[in-house]
Write a protein that holds these residues in place. Sequence first.
Motif: not given
Length: 188
Positions: A13-20, A95-102, A174-177
């Motif tokens: 997955y592309i992590t949040w830190d990677d994405l940033r 979407p790109y290859g992000f984990p489910p929380n993104i 990590d945003v409320d659905p």
Amino acid sequence: MAEVSQTEEHTPYITWDDLRAIVETNNLSVLKRTPSEMSRYRQWTAATTAEYGSLTNYLLAHRLPKAWGTPPFTPLSCIPFEDPSDYRVLLNDWPYGFPPNITHMIAWTRTAIPTDSDIGDITLESRESIESFVKRYFVDRIGRCAEPRVIWFKNWAALQSVRALDHIHVLVRDVDPCLIEEWTRDQK
């Protein structure tokens, strides 16, 4: 990271830190879908283009406000994302290859987003208006400690699947659905 040659289980997955880091360095070409998603995306793109003539025609027929008509558009504001009738936020169907929380959304606009013809990136004025929109529409609605949970970017033309419609990518972590539903609800 290869697009289709890697197996699904070997595609991280592309992590949040990677994405940033990717967005901060404007190294957007490294953003990829998982191999299975890329394969499905190519099939869908081919079938959709065959049926509608272009992805733009499909989006205008099924996803974006009918009131926009067809390009060239006549937006109510010459400033991107200023007037709500000039933009539409949708979940990214591919979407790109992000984990489910993104969560990956696209903010489409019928107002042209000016770019610098020398480098192909958005102008300073465009960046400021987009940042204002992202803060107003996403960050402020998340509330406390929201800034580190929202990232946006605009692909350069060479990376865009849909070049005829200006848009930006907005990613939240990590945003409320319920809030995501509110952002992407049909705004007619």
